[in-house]
Structures are given as structure tokens and as C-alpha cells.
Design an enzyme around this catalytic site. Structure first.
Site, PDB file in Angstrom:
ATOM      1  N   ASP A 179      -4.552 -13.104   3.125  1.00  0.00           N
ATOM      2  CA  ASP A 179      -5.825 -12.656   3.709  1.00  0.00           C
ATOM      3  C   ASP A 179      -6.993 -12.952   2.766  1.00  0.00           C
ATOM      4  OD1 ASP A 179      -4.846  -9.105   3.462  1.00  0.00           O
ATOM      5  OD2 ASP A 179      -4.565 -10.788   2.079  1.00  0.00           O
TER       6      ASP A 179
ATOM      7  N   ASP B 152      -2.444 -10.590  -2.568  1.00  0.00           N
ATOM      8  CA  ASP B 152      -3.041 -10.203  -1.294  1.00  0.00           C
ATOM      9  C   ASP B 152      -4.526  -9.857  -1.530  1.00  0.00           C
ATOM     10  OD1 ASP B 152      -2.088  -8.975   1.610  1.00  0.00           O
ATOM     11  OD2 ASP B 152      -3.776  -7.863   0.737  1.00  0.00           O
TER      12      ASP B 152
ATOM     13  N   HIS C 159      -6.114  -7.341  -0.590  1.00  0.00           N
ATOM     14  CA  HIS C 159      -6.291  -5.907  -0.823  1.00  0.00           C
ATOM     15  C   HIS C 159      -5.490  -5.434  -2.041  1.00  0.00           C
ATOM     16  CE1 HIS C 159      -6.962  -6.629   3.516  1.00  0.00           C
ATOM     17  NE2 HIS C 159      -7.989  -5.805   3.332  1.00  0.00           N
TER      18      HIS C 159
ATOM     19  N   HIS D  23       0.818  -1.220   0.000  1.00  0.00           N
ATOM     20  CA  HIS D  23       0.000   0.000   0.000  1.00  0.00           C
ATOM     21  C   HIS D  23       0.851   1.270   0.000  1.00  0.00           C
ATOM     22  CE1 HIS D  23      -3.611  -2.310   0.430  1.00  0.00           C
ATOM     23  NE2 HIS D  23      -3.239  -2.810   1.583  1.00  0.00           N
TER      24      HIS D  23
HETATM   25  N1  FKS Z   1     -12.906  -2.751   7.257  1.00  0.00           N
HETATM   26  C1  FKS Z   1     -11.563  -3.216   7.008  1.00  0.00           C
HETATM   27  C2  FKS Z   1     -10.544  -2.144   7.302  1.00  0.00           C
HETATM   28  C3  FKS Z   1      -9.180  -2.527   6.774  1.00  0.00           C
HETATM   29  N2  FKS Z   1      -8.182  -1.561   7.119  1.00  0.00           N
HETATM   30  C4  FKS Z   1      -6.827  -1.725   6.667  1.00  0.00           C
HETATM   31  C5  FKS Z   1      -6.527  -2.936   5.858  1.00  0.00           C
HETATM   32  C6  FKS Z   1      -5.046  -3.002   5.544  1.00  0.00           C
HETATM   33  C7  FKS Z   1      -4.659  -4.256   4.776  1.00  0.00           C
HETATM   34  C8  FKS Z   1      -3.156  -4.405   4.695  1.00  0.00           C
HETATM   35  C9  FKS Z   1      -2.699  -5.542   3.751  1.00  0.00           C
HETATM   36  O1  FKS Z   1      -3.204  -6.790   4.175  1.00  0.00           O
HETATM   37  O2  FKS Z   1      -3.144  -5.311   2.420  1.00  0.00           O
HETATM   38  C10 FKS Z   1      -1.169  -5.616   3.761  1.00  0.00           C
HETATM   39  F1  FKS Z   1      -0.762  -6.594   2.930  1.00  0.00           F
HETATM   40  F2  FKS Z   1      -0.641  -4.467   3.352  1.00  0.00           F
HETATM   41  F3  FKS Z   1      -0.726  -5.876   4.979  1.00  0.00           F
HETATM   42 ZN    ZN Z   2      -4.220  -7.437   2.556  1.00  0.00          ZN
END
Ligand code: FKS
Ligand code: ZN
Length: 343
Positions: free
Chosen positions: A285, A196, A198, A160
């Protein structure tokens, strides 16, 4: 498969994450590393080696100097402002408030450089980010030297992080600095495939106008999932980079059969690009029991992912990103490496 790891990646220990209107214990917790390295040992994945130090030069090839300087002094300035808690932004440049100069006050600078508000900074943060990129750079050097695959057990994650942005638990973009290293050491083309849950917004942003790095990402549809404001299918690159970014937004509840169709399409794009190496932003995830994500992959599916990636036939670097079902993170992450090695 070689694993690059350091127990010191456990040292990032913030107390807070802003989640659902509360300050909770961060999902991106030190124990994630323990489960992964323990599983790597019990499954005899390969030699475990510590990182070499690579300094700031490879970081500054990707990230803006003012941003890195901000990361270096943020905690000091936050404390100097007299704030008791961990450093968390609470204002951002938004529509019709693009701002001019970067604010002087730490509160303004946090908002200027943060893409999101869940990721607390504390005294450990900058050192942790530097160690994580050293792990990635040590691993990519091994792949470049030997052609053999390697796994960079990075923490904190990185995908990110953009040239001048942190958030989503990320500060320095480990896969981006690794790709740049490969190019600096003579490769012509590198593909980064982000699996991932995200969207890898930072990785996309960094290489968006370049044709020497193909960035691809399978992820939760940004209409419904973090990071919300990037990751749509119509983002295909710009200028020189047009056609060198591919997004696969997928709906909540996506199972492995549907997810693997997107993976196969991404793999075909990688083959067409004919890169010198492949970097996998390895988040698990996508797992059915992940507490903050919404796909339904199962542990055995990660074996198949590894096998599909192996069949591309490229020197491959795996870089750890996310995954928050902590008890199963070791099985799931290591299953990708096992599937790769055994294919
Ligand atoms: N309602 C859900 C709220 C989520 N808030 C932040 C999520 C961050 C994910 C981080 C990630 O898993 O993409 C990384 F690989 F960078 F660690
Ligand atoms: Zn993630």
C-alpha cells in the site's frame, strides 16, 4: 520461490467497513488474493503449496488466551445480543476511563479488544484468522527446513494485531507467530522488517521488551496516518528490548528515493543485529495509486526493494500484509519476490 496459499483465504467476506462516516465495501477484499496468486502463476514464481494445520499453540505463544477466546465467541455473542449487522465496536477505554475488569457485554468486549473501528467481525472471521496464521507457519517451516525463501500469501493480514488487540483488518499477528516459531525451533535472533504503508503497531507491541526479535517499520507518519497513536521514531523498545525497535515515520508524498534511504538504514540495522532469519511484513500500500495511503512508489520500485532485501543474504520469509490498489496488487507484490529471486 515457494508460495504457501489457500483459496479458502477468500472466505473472509464481511460486507462493511466503517470509512469516512459510511459503511463501505471493505478495502481488504477477497479479490486481493486472486490478483496476487494469478500474477504468481503468470510469472512462474515457484511451487504453490497449501498450508498445514498448526493449531492454537503457536498463537497462544504470542496472543493472550482471553483475547483468542474473545475472537472465537465474539460473533456468537454479538448475535445473541440480537444485533442485526456485523460486529463493530462503538466504545473504547479512553483517558481516565481505563476500566477495571473486562466488560461482560459483547459491546464492551469489542471495544476492550479493538484498537480501531473499521474492522467488522462476522461468522467467518475467526476461521479466516486461523487459516492465515497456518499459511504463515507453513511458510516459515519451509524457510527453517530449507534455508530457501518463501512467500506466505496471508489474508487477513496481521501486523496491527497485538497480544490482546485486533483492528486495521488484523486479528492474529502472522509475522509474530512466525518469528516465535523460528525462535522455538532453535534460532537465536529474528528480524522483522515491516514495509507496509502503515506502522506495524502490533508487531512492535508484542516484541517491545525483547532483544531476540528486532522490529523495524517504515510507514506513514502517525501524526497523519493510521494507526496514529504508535509508530513514532522515539519508540525504541523498553527494558531488555531497548534499542530493538526502530521506526521510520515518513511524510505523505514520500517517493521511492526517500523511502529507499530509510530502507537502506533499516537494512544496515538488520545487518548489525546479525539475525538467523529475516521476516518481511510485505504490504504494497506504499504504491502511488493506493486508495487509502499516501506514498508514491511505482511498480518497478518493488523489483528494486526485492533486490535490496536479497543482498542482505539471510533466509527470508515474506508475509502478505496490506495493499488496496487491487488491480496492481499482484504486479507490485510479486515484483518484490521477482526482484529478490533475480538479484
Ligand atoms: N483514513 C484511512 C483509514 C485507514 N483505516 C484502516 C487502515 C488499515 C490498514 C491495514 C494494513 O494495510 O496496514 C494491513 F496491512 F494490516 F492490512
Ligand atoms: Zn497497510
Amino acid at each position: 520461490m515457494l508460495i504457501v496459499h489457500s483459496d479458502a483465504t477468500r472466505d473472509r467476506r464481511t460486507l462493511t467497513e466503517l470509512f469516512a462516516g459510511q459503511l463501505v465495501a471493505p478495502f481488504e477484499c477477497p479479490e486481493r488474493v486472486d490478483y496476487i496468486i494469478e500474477r504468481a502463476r503468470t510469472e512462474s514464481i515457484g511451487e504453490i503449496r497449501g498450508p498445514d494445520e498448526h493449531g492454537l499453540e503457536p498463537v497462544l505463544a504470542i496472543h493472550d488466551a482471553d483475547y483468542i477466546d474473545f475472537l472465537r465467541v465474539a460473533w456468537r455473542d454479538w448475535q445473541a445480543a440480537g444485533y442485526e449487522g456485523e460486529a463493530i465496536p462503538n466504545i473504547w477505554p479512553t483517558r481516565r476511563m481505563p476500566g477495571g475488569p473486562i466488560p461482560r457485554h459483547i459491546e464492551g468486549r469489542l471495544g476492550y479488544y479493538a484498537l480501531a473501528g473499521e474492522t467488522s467481525l462476522n461468522a467467518d472471521t475467526f476461521e479466516a484468522a486461523l487459516l492465515s496464521k497456518d499459511i504463515a507457519l507453513t511458510a516459515v517451516d519451509q524457510v527453517l527446513d530449507s534455508g530457501a525463501p518463501a512467500f506466505a500469501l496471508c489474508r487477513p493480514p496481521g501486523h496491527h494485531a497485538a497480544r490482546d488487540q485486533y483492528g486495521g483488518y488484523c486479528f492474529i499477528n502472522n509475522v509474530a507467530v512466525s518469528a516465535q516459531r523460528a525462535l522455538d525451533r532453535g534460532h537465536q535472533r529474528v528480524a522483522i522488517l515491516d514495509i507496509d504503508f502503515h506502522h506495524g503497531n502490533g508487531t512492535q507491541d508484542i516484541f517491545y521488551e525483547r532483544s531476540d526479535v528486532l522490529t523495524l517499520s517504515l510507514h506513514g507518519d502517525p501524526m497523519d496516518e493510521f494507526p496514529y497513536f504508535l509508530g513514532f521514531a522515539n519508540e525504541t523498545g523498553r527494558g531488555e528490548g531497548e534499542g530493538y525497535n526502530v521506526n521510520y515515520p515518513l511524510p505523505s508524498g514520500t517517493d521511492y528515493a526517500r523511502w529507499a534511504q530509510a530502507l537502506d538504514d533499516a537494512i544496515a540495522r538488520v545487518r548489525d543485529f546479525a539475525p538467523d532469519m529475516l521476516i518481511i511484513a510485505l504490504g504494497v500500500d506504499t504504491f502511488e495509486n493506493d486508495p487509502i495511503s499516501s506514498f508514491t512508489l511505482q511498480s518497478d520500485d518493488y523489483l528494486d526493494i526485492g533486490a535490496r532485501l536479497k543482498r542482505i543474504g539471510l533466509p527470508t520469509l515474506f508475509v502478505m500484509e496490506g495493499g488496496y490498489a487491487v488491480e496492481e496488487i499482484g504486479v507490485n507484490a510479486i515484483n518484490v519476490l521477482k526482484g529478490f529471486d533475480n538479484a
